[in-house]
Motif scaffolding. Sequence first.
Motif, short mmCIF file in Angstrom:
data_model
loop_
_atom_site.label_atom_id
_atom_site.label_comp_id
_atom_site.label_asym_id
_atom_site.label_seq_id
_atom_site.Cartn_x
_atom_site.Cartn_y
_atom_site.Cartn_z
N GLN A 114 0.85 -1.19 0.00
CA GLN A 114 0.00 0.00 0.00
C GLN A 114 0.88 1.24 0.00
O GLN A 114 1.84 1.33 0.77
CB GLN A 114 -0.87 0.00 1.27
CG GLN A 114 -1.63 1.29 1.52
CD GLN A 114 -2.93 1.34 0.75
OE1 GLN A 114 -3.61 0.33 0.62
NE2 GLN A 114 -3.28 2.51 0.26
N ASN A 116 1.89 4.91 0.97
CA ASN A 116 1.62 5.78 2.10
C ASN A 116 2.09 7.19 1.75
O ASN A 116 3.26 7.39 1.40
CB ASN A 116 2.34 5.28 3.35
CG ASN A 116 2.03 6.17 4.55
OD1 ASN A 116 0.89 6.27 4.98
ND2 ASN A 116 3.05 6.84 5.08
N GLU A 118 2.55 11.26 2.71
CA GLU A 118 2.66 12.24 3.79
C GLU A 118 3.03 13.59 3.20
O GLU A 118 3.71 13.67 2.17
CB GLU A 118 3.72 11.83 4.81
CG GLU A 118 3.36 10.56 5.59
CD GLU A 118 4.40 10.21 6.63
OE1 GLU A 118 5.43 10.92 6.70
OE2 GLU A 118 4.19 9.22 7.37
N HIS A 166 -7.30 17.83 -2.13
CA HIS A 166 -7.08 16.44 -1.74
C HIS A 166 -6.05 15.80 -2.67
O HIS A 166 -6.23 15.79 -3.89
CB HIS A 166 -8.39 15.67 -1.78
CG HIS A 166 -9.48 16.30 -0.96
ND1 HIS A 166 -9.41 16.40 0.41
CD2 HIS A 166 -10.64 16.90 -1.32
CE1 HIS A 166 -10.50 17.01 0.87
NE2 HIS A 166 -11.25 17.34 -0.17
N ILE A 168 -3.54 12.45 -3.68
CA ILE A 168 -3.30 11.02 -3.56
C ILE A 168 -2.09 10.65 -4.41
O ILE A 168 -1.67 11.42 -5.28
CB ILE A 168 -4.51 10.17 -4.02
CG1 ILE A 168 -4.86 10.47 -5.49
CG2 ILE A 168 -5.72 10.39 -3.12
CD1 ILE A 168 -5.90 9.55 -6.07
N THR A 176 -3.73 2.43 -4.30
CA THR A 176 -3.72 3.89 -4.20
C THR A 176 -3.52 4.32 -2.75
O THR A 176 -4.04 3.72 -1.82
CB THR A 176 -5.05 4.47 -4.73
OG1 THR A 176 -5.20 4.07 -6.09
CG2 THR A 176 -5.07 5.98 -4.65
N SER A 177 -2.75 5.38 -2.57
CA SER A 177 -2.41 5.84 -1.23
C SER A 177 -3.60 6.40 -0.47
O SER A 177 -4.68 6.60 -1.03
CB SER A 177 -1.34 6.93 -1.32
OG SER A 177 -1.93 8.15 -1.75
N ASN A 178 -3.37 6.67 0.78
CA ASN A 178 -4.31 7.45 1.59
C ASN A 178 -4.44 8.84 1.00
O ASN A 178 -3.56 9.31 0.25
CB ASN A 178 -3.80 7.56 3.03
CG ASN A 178 -2.37 8.09 3.08
OD1 ASN A 178 -1.45 7.48 2.53
ND2 ASN A 178 -2.17 9.22 3.73
N ARG A 179 -5.53 9.52 1.30
CA ARG A 179 -5.77 10.86 0.79
C ARG A 179 -5.29 11.89 1.81
O ARG A 179 -5.64 11.83 2.98
CB ARG A 179 -7.25 11.08 0.50
CG ARG A 179 -7.55 12.40 -0.20
CD ARG A 179 -9.00 12.52 -0.57
NE ARG A 179 -9.85 12.73 0.59
CZ ARG A 179 -11.14 13.06 0.53
NH1 ARG A 179 -11.73 13.16 -0.65
NH2 ARG A 179 -11.85 13.23 1.62
N VAL A 180 -4.47 12.83 1.35
CA VAL A 180 -3.95 13.90 2.21
C VAL A 180 -4.66 15.20 1.85
O VAL A 180 -4.73 15.57 0.67
CB VAL A 180 -2.43 14.06 2.04
CG1 VAL A 180 -1.94 15.31 2.77
CG2 VAL A 180 -1.71 12.83 2.55
#
Length: 321
Positions: A114, A116, A118, A166, A168, A176-180
Amino acid sequence: MKKLVLTFSLAALVLAGTVSCSSDDNSSEQQQKQTLVLASVNGTDVTVNEEVTFVVTVGTEVVEGVQIEVNGKAVKNPHVFDEGGTYKVVAKKNGYNQSNEITITVSEVGIAKQLNLEASRSTVTVGETVTFTITDGVEAVTGAELFIDDTKITSPYTFAEEGEFHVIAKKQGYATSNRVTITVEAVVDDRPIVGTWIPVHVKVDALGMTVADMAYPKKENCDDDTLAFNSDQTVKFDYHEENCDLKTTGADWSINGSVLTMTLFGQAMTVDVVENSATKLVIKAKGTQFEALIPILVPDLASSIPPTLLGLADVQLELKK
């Protein structure tokens, strides 16, 4: 009786001929439109986030400008399936018969890790830059792409407008990464001089005496004149003629300590800031610095003040927000 049978036989022949002609017409119409043939370069069994390319042909020719639809929704080609499941895909183009339907099965199998994502900062102001870091939870991942909605961006990225964005990260073979979420706020200029001011009072002293001490000569029944110092270092003076026609002048401004420089009517004016609070601004200078403004500030005296006296006069202008 023979007549009756003959009549029915003739009617049947006529009907048969009509149906036959109709059938031939439909067949001819179908033959005029060629049928699209849809295929997936990646096959029909793919994994989540795998980029799938579709090819559409007629005979041996590849057809360009075709609309690909996945479960009835138009998508780009190539298309990335970001969720597992079964999808029905067809191709359409004006002037052609719709293509065959193919089924794409998207599975989680083959997704190793996955992504990640940041961000170096989650809240910035317009014009500031954010750096993004992409890992698999342990090690940095190279070659991943960043997106704000459908727009690809790079890291570091400078946000040019305020709002909530948002971000990604995507890479083939990864989930797909987490949404920042990045919140971009407007730049707030805390210098009290920035803003729109209304001139309210004029005072002129010369040779040890007060020549004028009066309210700013606002034109009757007109809107207020205004002097605006903008945060982008531009200045604008809006003033009204006797018939209330609005005129505008201005160029740039700067301030160093209590010394303010502004350009109005093509004249660079250097004045002293006597007072500057959130609601009150008082500027003062020799009459020569206000020369272009004298006909507006003291219209009754403008024609009677000789240039030599103007150089000896101190002009003070008070403004309010």
